[in-house]
Design an enzyme around this catalytic site. Structure first.
Site, PDB file in Angstrom:
ATOM      1  N   LYS A 184       0.872  -1.181   0.000  1.00 53.94           N
ATOM      2  CA  LYS A 184       0.000   0.000   0.000  1.00 53.94           C
ATOM      3  C   LYS A 184       0.902   1.222   0.000  1.00 53.94           C
ATOM      4  O   LYS A 184       2.030   1.166   0.476  1.00 53.94           O
ATOM      5  CB  LYS A 184      -0.871   0.017   1.259  1.00 53.94           C
ATOM      6  N   ASP A 224      -7.132   3.854  -4.612  1.00 54.90           N
ATOM      7  CA  ASP A 224      -7.672   3.755  -3.248  1.00 54.90           C
ATOM      8  C   ASP A 224      -8.298   5.129  -2.963  1.00 54.90           C
ATOM      9  O   ASP A 224      -8.540   5.903  -3.899  1.00 54.90           O
ATOM     10  CB  ASP A 224      -6.552   3.395  -2.265  1.00 54.90           C
TER      11      ASP A 224
HETATM   12  P1  NAD Z   1     -13.520   7.230  -2.232  1.00 56.76           P
HETATM   13  O1  NAD Z   1     -12.473   8.261  -2.071  1.00 56.76           O
HETATM   14  O2  NAD Z   1     -14.128   6.968  -3.555  1.00 56.76           O
HETATM   15  O3  NAD Z   1     -14.733   7.567  -1.216  1.00 56.76           O
HETATM   16  C1  NAD Z   1     -14.545   7.797   0.136  1.00 56.76           C
HETATM   17  C2  NAD Z   1     -15.873   8.197   0.762  1.00 56.76           C
HETATM   18  O4  NAD Z   1     -15.671   8.313   2.181  1.00 56.76           O
HETATM   19  C3  NAD Z   1     -16.406   9.551   0.292  1.00 56.76           C
HETATM   20  O5  NAD Z   1     -17.807   9.497   0.204  1.00 56.76           O
HETATM   21  C4  NAD Z   1     -15.996  10.489   1.438  1.00 56.76           C
HETATM   22  O6  NAD Z   1     -16.853  11.616   1.554  1.00 56.76           O
HETATM   23  C5  NAD Z   1     -16.142   9.580   2.622  1.00 56.76           C
HETATM   24  N1  NAD Z   1     -15.361  10.036   3.781  1.00 56.76           N
HETATM   25  C6  NAD Z   1     -14.082  10.473   3.804  1.00 56.76           C
HETATM   26  N2  NAD Z   1     -13.749  10.873   5.044  1.00 56.76           N
HETATM   27  C7  NAD Z   1     -14.840  10.658   5.815  1.00 56.76           C
HETATM   28  C8  NAD Z   1     -15.131  10.879   7.184  1.00 56.76           C
HETATM   29  N3  NAD Z   1     -14.214  11.383   8.016  1.00 56.76           N
HETATM   30  N4  NAD Z   1     -16.365  10.552   7.645  1.00 56.76           N
HETATM   31  C9  NAD Z   1     -17.299  10.044   6.815  1.00 56.76           C
HETATM   32  N5  NAD Z   1     -17.080   9.823   5.507  1.00 56.76           N
HETATM   33  C10 NAD Z   1     -15.869  10.124   5.022  1.00 56.76           C
HETATM   34  O7  NAD Z   1     -12.891   5.887  -1.608  1.00 56.76           O
HETATM   35  P2  NAD Z   1     -13.284   4.373  -1.924  1.00 56.76           P
HETATM   36  O8  NAD Z   1     -12.430   3.875  -3.029  1.00 56.76           O
HETATM   37  O9  NAD Z   1     -14.770   4.232  -1.990  1.00 56.76           O
HETATM   38  O10 NAD Z   1     -12.757   3.637  -0.597  1.00 56.76           O
HETATM   39  C11 NAD Z   1     -13.521   3.623   0.619  1.00 56.76           C
HETATM   40  C12 NAD Z   1     -12.942   2.570   1.561  1.00 56.76           C
HETATM   41  O11 NAD Z   1     -12.948   1.301   0.924  1.00 56.76           O
HETATM   42  C13 NAD Z   1     -11.493   2.804   1.990  1.00 56.76           C
HETATM   43  O12 NAD Z   1     -11.351   2.327   3.313  1.00 56.76           O
HETATM   44  C14 NAD Z   1     -10.703   1.927   1.034  1.00 56.76           C
HETATM   45  O13 NAD Z   1      -9.448   1.561   1.572  1.00 56.76           O
HETATM   46  C15 NAD Z   1     -11.638   0.746   0.941  1.00 56.76           C
HETATM   47  N6  NAD Z   1     -11.466  -0.080  -0.257  1.00 56.76           N
HETATM   48  C16 NAD Z   1     -11.585   0.444  -1.507  1.00 56.76           C
HETATM   49  C17 NAD Z   1     -11.467  -0.387  -2.612  1.00 56.76           C
HETATM   50  C18 NAD Z   1     -11.679   0.116  -4.012  1.00 56.76           C
HETATM   51  O14 NAD Z   1     -11.689  -0.712  -4.929  1.00 56.76           O
HETATM   52  N7  NAD Z   1     -11.882   1.403  -4.229  1.00 56.76           N
HETATM   53  C19 NAD Z   1     -11.177  -1.754  -2.434  1.00 56.76           C
HETATM   54  C20 NAD Z   1     -11.076  -2.256  -1.134  1.00 56.76           C
HETATM   55  C21 NAD Z   1     -11.227  -1.408  -0.051  1.00 56.76           C
END
Ligand code: NAD
Length: 516
Positions: A184, A224
């Site tokens: 990561k 991510d």
């Molecule tokens: P993203 O940036 O597309 O979205 C993040 C979301 O979280 C947004 O809606 C944002 O407003 C919200 N957010 C940020 N800070 C916040 C807070 N303090 N309180 C409440 N909401 C908050 O990110 P994503 O790709 O959807 O990833 C979200 C999670 O899923 C992360 O933990 C990431 O590591 C995990 N993840 C993502 C993937 C992927 O394929 N994108 C795969 C596995 C895990």
């Protein structure tokens, strides 16, 4: 008996509690349970490599809004007539980036470095300076295959956080049964404070420095939090620019746009995987997703895709919280309409706040909403012990990485709230990343139906193995065989997932041994 050397007797200092040591508690517990060989344990307790480096870039000139008080001194300043308004880029913090020739050919009225825009407001012109950003790549383990893991652009990151997320990738790739290890990385930056061209420069410079450390058969980044398919395209271009066999390097990053070698189904894969797990959870009880209710934290890539897919299966979304606020509608939120609201270019924060089909509530009220499920899909550490005490849901499906603290885990287990842990629930993203990587290697492209069929089989098979380990139910079915993984006693689901990961990783060390 000869006395031991003094250094042998010095007590090991208790490690300082960090987000990493917290995340590793579950590893330590599962390692104890299966008597993981000590050398394998040492290999996995710390990452193979921890890289910290710096990226410097020259920022663009900016127009910074000034207070109403300060603007009075410029009451008679005429508005600048812009010839090229597209050269101005509005940021979420109200500043404008002056891209390229934004002011060229305009009638510019500047006094003391201030100008008035046609919107009537006065701005201070701040000349772009050079800035340095701290960057990271942690490569945790490669026993099962090349390092694999996302790139995060966020202001609250640290080495410990990336170590925890890299280790999670090692467990997740093992659970998903794909031939990758864990990594990561990313940059300490709030991307909303920078313009598109600035983010391009930052990304190119980041990849320029990262290039020494990664490769399509060595370490493969993906999107991510704070990064997306556009950032991946830039990373691919920077890595392959000028290379003679550049098309064979397409697998250097996954999560690309389908038009340049991304996989069909990748952008929704994580949410799709969460939904497959939830579907299987209810199917085992003889129930269906139809008619179930859920609350959601995060409406980005994972949150919005999960909501859309669960919605299409007949579930109802009651409340959503994101970085800007929380919305609620007891009759159900129209997910496609909410998606359109978030994607509206006028919605600078890309937030759910202001959606007309729901009303705003306090963030803390999200935890009090009665629903069948809660899906955390934002950042880590959000479900604390206090939150866990309040929840009125029966199931938590972890879309985010590490959303539940170890203390909260104990509360959930005492309160009988079921859990689909992150390392299986959100493994759909990396699984389809693997499909993308294979397609790139073979120069193929698969249909979305093919991708989803493979994904469904992989998610459900591995989730069933985890449930069998949790209940100590060794058995062989048409889809899976849990006999080699059960440990002779029942364990909680999070620990069961870790047992599956560790047994698969340990097999490599046991059969291949250690290089000296
Ligand atoms: P993203 O940036 O597309 O979205 C993040 C979301 O979280 C947004 O809606 C944002 O407003 C919200 N957010 C940020 N800070 C916040 C807070 N303090 N309180 C409440 N909401 C908050 O990110 P994503 O790709 O959807 O990833 C979200 C999670 O899923 C992360 O933990 C990431 O590591 C995990 N993840 C993502 C993937 C992927 O394929 N994108 C795969 C596995 C895990």
């Amino acid at each position: 008996m000869p006395e031991q050397e003094p250094f042998m007797r010095a007590p090991t200092p208790a490690p300082k509690r960090t987000v990493y040591t917290d995340a590793m508690q579950i590893f330590e517990r599962a390692a104890d349970l299966i008597n993981l060989p000590p050398r394998v344990r040492l290999e996995l307790e710390e990452p193979d490599y921890e890289h910290i480096f710096y990226v410097t870039v020259r920022l663009r000139d900016r127009l910074v809004p000034i207070s109403a008080d300060a603007a009075r001194a410029f009451a008679d300043l005429p508005a600048t007539k812009l010839r090229n308004p597209d050269g101005l880029e509005l940021l979420a913090d109200g500043k404008y980036i002056l891209n390229g020739r934004a002011l060229l050919g305009s009638d510019v009225a500047i006094r003391n470095g201030h100008l008035r825009l046609p919107n009537g407001n006065v701005y201070q012109l701040v000349v772009g300076e050079s800035r340095r950003f701290k960057s990271y790549r942690v490569q945790h383990n490669q026993a099962r295959g090349p390092y694999k893991g996302g790139i995060r652009y966020h202001h609250e990151v640290s080495l410990d956080l990336f170590k925890a997320l890299a280790a999670e990738m090692t467990w997740k790739t093992a659970i998903a049964e794909i031939p990758f290890g864990g990594a990561k990385g990313g940059i300490a930056i709030d991307p909303r404070q920078y313009g598109k061209e600035e983010l391009e420069s930052i990304t190119l410079r980041f990849m320029y420095k990262l290039k020494n450390l990664i490769g399509p058969n060595i370490d493969i980044p993906a999107p991510d939090v704070g990064t997306n398919a556009e950032i991946m395209a830039l990373m691919y271009r920077q890595y392959s620019d000028g290379e003679r066999e550049r098309h064979h390097l397409r697998g250097i990053v996954t999560g690309k746009d389908v038009r340049i070698g991304g996989s069909e189904g990748r952008s929704k894969a994580t949410g799709q995987g969460v939904a497959y797990c939830i579907e299987d959870y209810y199917a085992e009880k003889g129930e269906s997703v139809r008619g179930k209710t859920f609350t959601l934290q995060g409406f980005g890539n994972v949150g919005s895709a999960t909501a859309e897919i669960l919605g299409s299966m007949g579930a109802r979304l009651l409340a959503v919280n994101d970085a800007e606020g929380t919305i609620y509608n007891g009759d159900g939120i129209d997910v496609p309409a909410l998606l359109a609201h978030v994607q509206d270019p006028k919605n600078l924060h890309r937030s759910v706040v202001g959606f007309p089909g729901a009303h705003r509530i306090e963030k803390s009220a999200l935890w009090d909403v009665s629903a069948d499920m809660l899906i955390p899909a934002a950042l880590g550490g959000e479900i604390t012990a206090d939150v866990a005490e309040r929840l009125k849901v029966k199931l938590i499906a972890e879309g985010a990485n590490g959303p539940t603290t170890p203390d909260a885990d104990k509360v959930l287990s005492r309160r009988g709230i079921d859990l689909i842990p992150d390392i299986i629930a959100n493994a759909g993203g990396v699984t389809v990343s693997y499909y993308e990587w294979i397609q790139n290697k073979r120069m193929e492209s698969w249909t979305e139906a093919e991708v989803n069929q493979k994904l469904e089989h992989a998610m459900k098979k591995n989730y069933r193995l985890i449930r069998d380990i949790a209940r100590n139910r060794p058995r062989r079915t048409e889809m899976h065989d849990s006999r080699a993984f059960c440990i002779g006693q029942p364990v909680d689901t999070r620990c069961a997932a870790m047992v599956l990961a560790l047994k698969r990783i340990a097999a490599h060390y046991q059969l291949e041994g250690f290089s000296q």
